[in-house]
Design a protein around this motif. Structure first.
Motif, short mmCIF file in Angstrom:
data_model
loop_
_atom_site.label_atom_id
_atom_site.label_comp_id
_atom_site.label_asym_id
_atom_site.label_seq_id
_atom_site.Cartn_x
_atom_site.Cartn_y
_atom_site.Cartn_z
N THR A 22 0.83 -1.20 0.00
CA THR A 22 0.00 0.00 0.00
C THR A 22 0.86 1.25 0.00
OG1 THR A 22 -1.69 -1.21 1.21
CG2 THR A 22 -1.89 1.18 1.18
N ILE A 23 1.92 1.25 0.78
CA ILE A 23 2.86 2.39 0.82
C ILE A 23 3.53 2.56 -0.54
CG2 ILE A 23 5.02 3.22 1.83
CD1 ILE A 23 4.05 1.91 4.48
N ALA A 24 3.94 1.44 -1.17
CA ALA A 24 4.57 1.50 -2.49
C ALA A 24 3.60 2.05 -3.53
CB ALA A 24 5.06 0.12 -2.91
N ALA A 25 2.32 1.70 -3.42
CA ALA A 25 1.32 2.19 -4.38
C ALA A 25 1.11 3.69 -4.21
CB ALA A 25 0.01 1.45 -4.18
N GLU A 26 1.05 4.16 -2.97
CA GLU A 26 0.81 5.59 -2.74
C GLU A 26 2.01 6.44 -3.13
OE1 GLU A 26 -0.22 5.73 1.38
OE2 GLU A 26 -2.25 4.96 1.04
N LYS A 27 3.21 6.00 -2.80
CA LYS A 27 4.41 6.81 -3.06
C LYS A 27 4.89 6.72 -4.50
CE LYS A 27 6.54 7.07 1.49
NZ LYS A 27 7.76 6.77 2.26
N ASN A 28 4.97 5.52 -5.03
CA ASN A 28 5.68 5.30 -6.31
C ASN A 28 4.81 4.78 -7.44
OD1 ASN A 28 8.01 5.89 -4.80
ND2 ASN A 28 8.27 3.75 -4.25
N LYS A 29 3.50 4.67 -7.25
CA LYS A 29 2.61 4.08 -8.27
C LYS A 29 3.07 2.66 -8.61
CE LYS A 29 -0.28 7.38 -9.64
NZ LYS A 29 -1.58 7.37 -9.02
N GLU A 55 -0.64 1.60 -18.73
CA GLU A 55 0.70 1.50 -19.31
C GLU A 55 1.70 1.25 -18.20
OE1 GLU A 55 2.03 4.32 -22.23
OE2 GLU A 55 -0.04 4.78 -22.78
N VAL A 56 2.56 0.25 -18.39
CA VAL A 56 3.54 -0.15 -17.39
C VAL A 56 4.89 0.47 -17.74
CG1 VAL A 56 4.76 -2.12 -16.42
CG2 VAL A 56 2.32 -2.28 -16.89
N ALA A 57 5.52 1.09 -16.73
CA ALA A 57 6.84 1.67 -16.92
C ALA A 57 7.93 0.63 -16.70
CB ALA A 57 7.04 2.85 -15.99
N SER A 58 7.83 -0.15 -15.61
CA SER A 58 8.85 -1.15 -15.32
C SER A 58 8.27 -2.27 -14.48
CB SER A 58 10.03 -0.52 -14.58
OG SER A 58 9.63 -0.08 -13.30
N VAL A 59 8.97 -3.41 -14.51
CA VAL A 59 8.56 -4.59 -13.74
C VAL A 59 9.80 -5.15 -13.04
CG1 VAL A 59 7.62 -6.93 -13.85
CG2 VAL A 59 6.73 -5.16 -15.36
N LEU A 88 3.73 1.84 -12.75
CA LEU A 88 2.93 2.38 -13.84
C LEU A 88 3.47 3.72 -14.30
CD1 LEU A 88 -0.67 1.64 -12.52
CD2 LEU A 88 0.78 0.22 -13.95
N LYS A 89 3.20 4.04 -15.56
CA LYS A 89 3.57 5.36 -16.09
C LYS A 89 2.66 6.42 -15.47
CE LYS A 89 5.48 3.78 -20.43
NZ LYS A 89 5.40 3.79 -21.89
N SER A 90 3.13 7.67 -15.46
CA SER A 90 2.34 8.73 -14.84
C SER A 90 1.02 8.91 -15.57
CB SER A 90 3.13 10.04 -14.83
OG SER A 90 3.43 10.42 -16.16
N GLY A 91 -0.02 9.18 -14.80
CA GLY A 91 -1.35 9.34 -15.37
C GLY A 91 -2.17 8.06 -15.36
N HIS A 92 -1.58 6.94 -14.97
CA HIS A 92 -2.29 5.66 -14.92
C HIS A 92 -2.41 5.20 -13.47
CE1 HIS A 92 -2.31 4.87 -19.25
NE2 HIS A 92 -1.16 5.52 -19.26
N ASP A 93 -3.49 4.48 -13.17
CA ASP A 93 -3.72 3.99 -11.82
C ASP A 93 -4.59 2.75 -11.86
OD1 ASP A 93 -3.45 3.96 -9.10
OD2 ASP A 93 -5.05 5.42 -8.71
N ILE A 94 -4.45 1.89 -10.85
CA ILE A 94 -5.28 0.71 -10.70
C ILE A 94 -6.02 0.86 -9.38
CG2 ILE A 94 -5.31 -1.80 -10.39
CD1 ILE A 94 -2.70 -1.93 -11.97
N ASP A 95 -7.35 0.68 -9.43
CA ASP A 95 -8.17 0.81 -8.22
C ASP A 95 -8.74 -0.55 -7.87
OD1 ASP A 95 -9.57 1.79 -6.10
OD2 ASP A 95 -11.18 2.65 -7.31
N PHE A 96 -8.22 -1.15 -6.78
CA PHE A 96 -8.70 -2.46 -6.36
C PHE A 96 -9.95 -2.38 -5.51
CE2 PHE A 96 -4.06 -3.39 -6.82
CZ PHE A 96 -4.19 -4.22 -7.91
N SER A 97 -10.27 -1.21 -4.98
CA SER A 97 -11.44 -1.10 -4.10
C SER A 97 -12.75 -1.13 -4.87
CB SER A 97 -11.36 0.19 -3.28
OG SER A 97 -11.39 1.32 -4.14
N ALA A 98 -12.73 -0.81 -6.16
CA ALA A 98 -13.96 -0.85 -6.97
C ALA A 98 -14.28 -2.29 -7.34
CB ALA A 98 -13.79 -0.01 -8.23
N ALA A 99 -15.32 -2.82 -6.74
CA ALA A 99 -15.64 -4.24 -6.97
C ALA A 99 -16.82 -4.41 -7.90
CB ALA A 99 -15.95 -4.91 -5.65
#
Length: 99
Positions: A22-29, A55-59, A88-99
Motif C-alpha cells: 500500500t505504501i509503495a502504491a501511494e508513493k511510487n505508483k 501502461e507499465v513503466a517497469s517490472v 505504472l507510467k504517470s497518469g495511470h492507476d489501478i483501483d482495487f477497491s472498486a468491486a
C-alpha cells in the motif's frame, strides 16, 4: 513467441495487499502481484496492461522461498512463489477497491 489473451490473463494470479504494498502504491505508483512461477517480466507487463488497461513503466520480479512449517510432529514446506512489483507510467492507476 506470441501469447494469447487467455494465457496472459492466467499469468497474474492475485494482487498482494499489505502495508508495504500500500505504501509503495501511494508513493511510487507501484503495485504488487502474485504471478506464475515461470512468468517473465515481459509476460507480466503484457498481462497487467491487458487486464487493467494501463501502461507499465517497469517490472521487478522476485522469487519468494516457502517457509518451513510444523504440522504436529512432521515438518513441511510451503511452496515457493513469485512476486512482481509493477510500476505504472504517470497518469495511470489501478483501483482495487472498486468491486
Amino acid at each position: 513467441m506470441s501469447i494469447n489473451k487467455y494465457q496472459l490473463a492466467g499469468i497474474v494470479q492475485a494482487p498482494l495487499i499489505s502495508e508495504k504494498s500500500t505504501i509503495a502504491a501511494e508513493k511510487n505508483k507501484q503495485f504488487v502481484f502474485k504471478v506464475q512461477k515461470q512468468a517473465t517480466k515481459k509476460q507480466v507487463k503484457g498481462a497487467v496492461e491487458f487486464m487493467f488497461n494501463v501502461e507499465v513503466a517497469s517490472v521487478r520480479v522476485l522469487n519468494v522461498k516457502g517457509k518451513q512449517k510444523r504440522f504436529g510432529r512432521s515438518v513441511g514446506q510451503r511452496s515457493d512463489w513469485k512476486k512482481a512489483y509493477v510500476k505504472l507510467k504517470s497518469g495511470h492507476d489501478i483501483d482495487f477497491s472498486a468491486a
